[in-house]
Design a protein around this motif. Sequence first.
Motif, short mmCIF file in Angstrom:
data_model
loop_
_atom_site.label_atom_id
_atom_site.label_comp_id
_atom_site.label_asym_id
_atom_site.label_seq_id
_atom_site.Cartn_x
_atom_site.Cartn_y
_atom_site.Cartn_z
N PRO A 241 43.55 25.09 45.21
CA PRO A 241 44.57 26.09 45.56
C PRO A 241 44.21 27.19 46.54
O PRO A 241 42.83 27.51 46.63
CB PRO A 241 45.13 26.91 44.06
N ALA A 242 44.84 27.65 47.26
CA ALA A 242 44.86 28.80 48.10
C ALA A 242 44.11 29.96 47.50
O ALA A 242 43.29 30.49 48.25
CB ALA A 242 46.13 29.22 49.11
N SER A 243 44.45 30.08 46.22
CA SER A 243 44.03 31.49 45.64
C SER A 243 42.49 31.39 45.30
O SER A 243 41.79 32.29 45.59
CB SER A 243 44.59 31.52 44.15
N LEU A 244 41.98 30.17 45.30
CA LEU A 244 40.52 29.90 45.25
C LEU A 244 39.77 30.53 46.15
O LEU A 244 38.72 31.09 46.30
CB LEU A 244 40.10 28.35 44.63
N VAL A 245 40.19 29.70 47.43
CA VAL A 245 39.50 30.18 48.78
C VAL A 245 39.57 31.57 49.06
O VAL A 245 38.78 32.42 49.26
CB VAL A 245 40.32 29.11 50.03
N PHE A 246 41.10 32.10 48.81
CA PHE A 246 41.01 33.79 48.82
C PHE A 246 40.10 34.60 48.27
O PHE A 246 39.40 35.48 48.82
CB PHE A 246 42.63 34.05 48.57
N GLN A 247 40.02 34.02 46.82
CA GLN A 247 39.03 34.87 46.12
C GLN A 247 37.65 34.80 46.70
O GLN A 247 36.73 35.82 46.70
CB GLN A 247 38.86 34.58 44.67
N CYS A 248 37.14 33.59 47.14
CA CYS A 248 35.99 33.49 47.66
C CYS A 248 35.68 34.54 49.03
O CYS A 248 34.72 35.13 49.24
CB CYS A 248 35.65 31.95 48.20
N ILE A 249 36.64 34.48 49.84
CA ILE A 249 36.76 35.29 51.19
C ILE A 249 36.39 36.62 50.71
O ILE A 249 35.58 37.45 51.37
CB ILE A 249 37.84 35.02 51.61
N LEU A 250 37.41 37.19 49.93
CA LEU A 250 37.51 38.48 49.41
C LEU A 250 36.11 38.86 48.92
O LEU A 250 35.79 40.18 49.18
CB LEU A 250 38.55 38.88 48.27
N THR A 251 35.49 38.22 47.81
CA THR A 251 34.14 38.47 47.29
C THR A 251 33.00 38.73 48.45
O THR A 251 32.29 39.30 48.26
CB THR A 251 33.82 37.41 46.03
N VAL A 252 32.98 37.73 49.26
CA VAL A 252 32.01 37.94 50.60
C VAL A 252 32.36 38.91 51.64
O VAL A 252 31.42 39.61 51.74
CB VAL A 252 32.10 36.51 51.29
#
Length: 340
Positions: A241-252
């Motif tokens: 899901p897009a939410s998984l990628v979004f959370q990774c981007i936000l964390t970094v």
Amino acid sequence: MAGRKYGLDLGTNYVKIYDNIRKNILVEKNMIAVRKKKEIVAAGDAAYEIYEKVSDNIVIKHPVRDGVIADVDPMGKLFDYLLKKLNCSNSMMRHNEFYLAVPSSITEVEKRAFFSLVNYSTYKTHNASIVEKPVAAALGEGLDVKRAGGIMVVDMGADTTEISIIALGGIVLSRLIKTGGNTINEAICNEVKLAHNMIIGYKTAEYLKLTLGSAVPTMAEPVTVYGRDLITGLPVHVPIPASLVFQCILTVLDPVLGAMRSLLERTPPELNNDIFDHGIYVTGGTSQIPNLERLIASRTRMKVNMSSHPQESVVKGLDVIMNSYELSDLAFSVRESAFY
């Protein structure tokens, strides 16, 4: 006999070389495949094509790490290979000049490696100068770096993000953070492993970032990718899901956003006024994440100017310096450099 002038931006993922005679930019992956420690199997884009597909007797090397040359010998081989593609000849090398963009927040030893790359390569020449990368990026964006007003430039690369305040042609404040596009890829690999018990490769993580990546939540459809099951070891495919990628981007990106706020807090008030009026300038390959300007603006409450050619800003800035006598003092030769 007049020679050529070359501008070099040695990034972690890409090498960009500007030829001021032909007025073109050569862009290749900063990667080299070696067999038996010295036999070159592939270099540049060709090495990326076989990345994660080769046998154990072939090693894929990444000569640049965290914005600096980590492995001089492979970088020298790749440098020679790329210059051959530009038809640069040995007989002309003593007449040629090289301008190398380097991060401002690195050590003297790390800066010396950039000079050594040119001086001790097959194409030997001592006509090498370095330019601070934030200054080159600002010039590539058409900014007047010599004015008294402050300019804030955020250069988001693969391994590092450099945040700089520029005034009167120099760096007033700078912060180099070791996080970038590759850090996001690693975070995606780890999160997929934790959430789905599946191991994916670097290229798959890059694909997910490019397909689903966004700095704000989106309603994009999940993307199915293939990998290896962590328990059985067999090939599997899972919708991500897009939410998984979004959370990774936000964390970094969180440490980057915090560093931007911290640097603004340390900036002299008079320069802060100029930055507030003109906004923050963002460039570099990782700045191409969709909706990034919205995230930065919400955290800094400032205008954000996104580059229209983020991967070429630095080499375009080197071209400006190479062709301007008024800006020649922004480049430092071996003799002029305090660290030599």
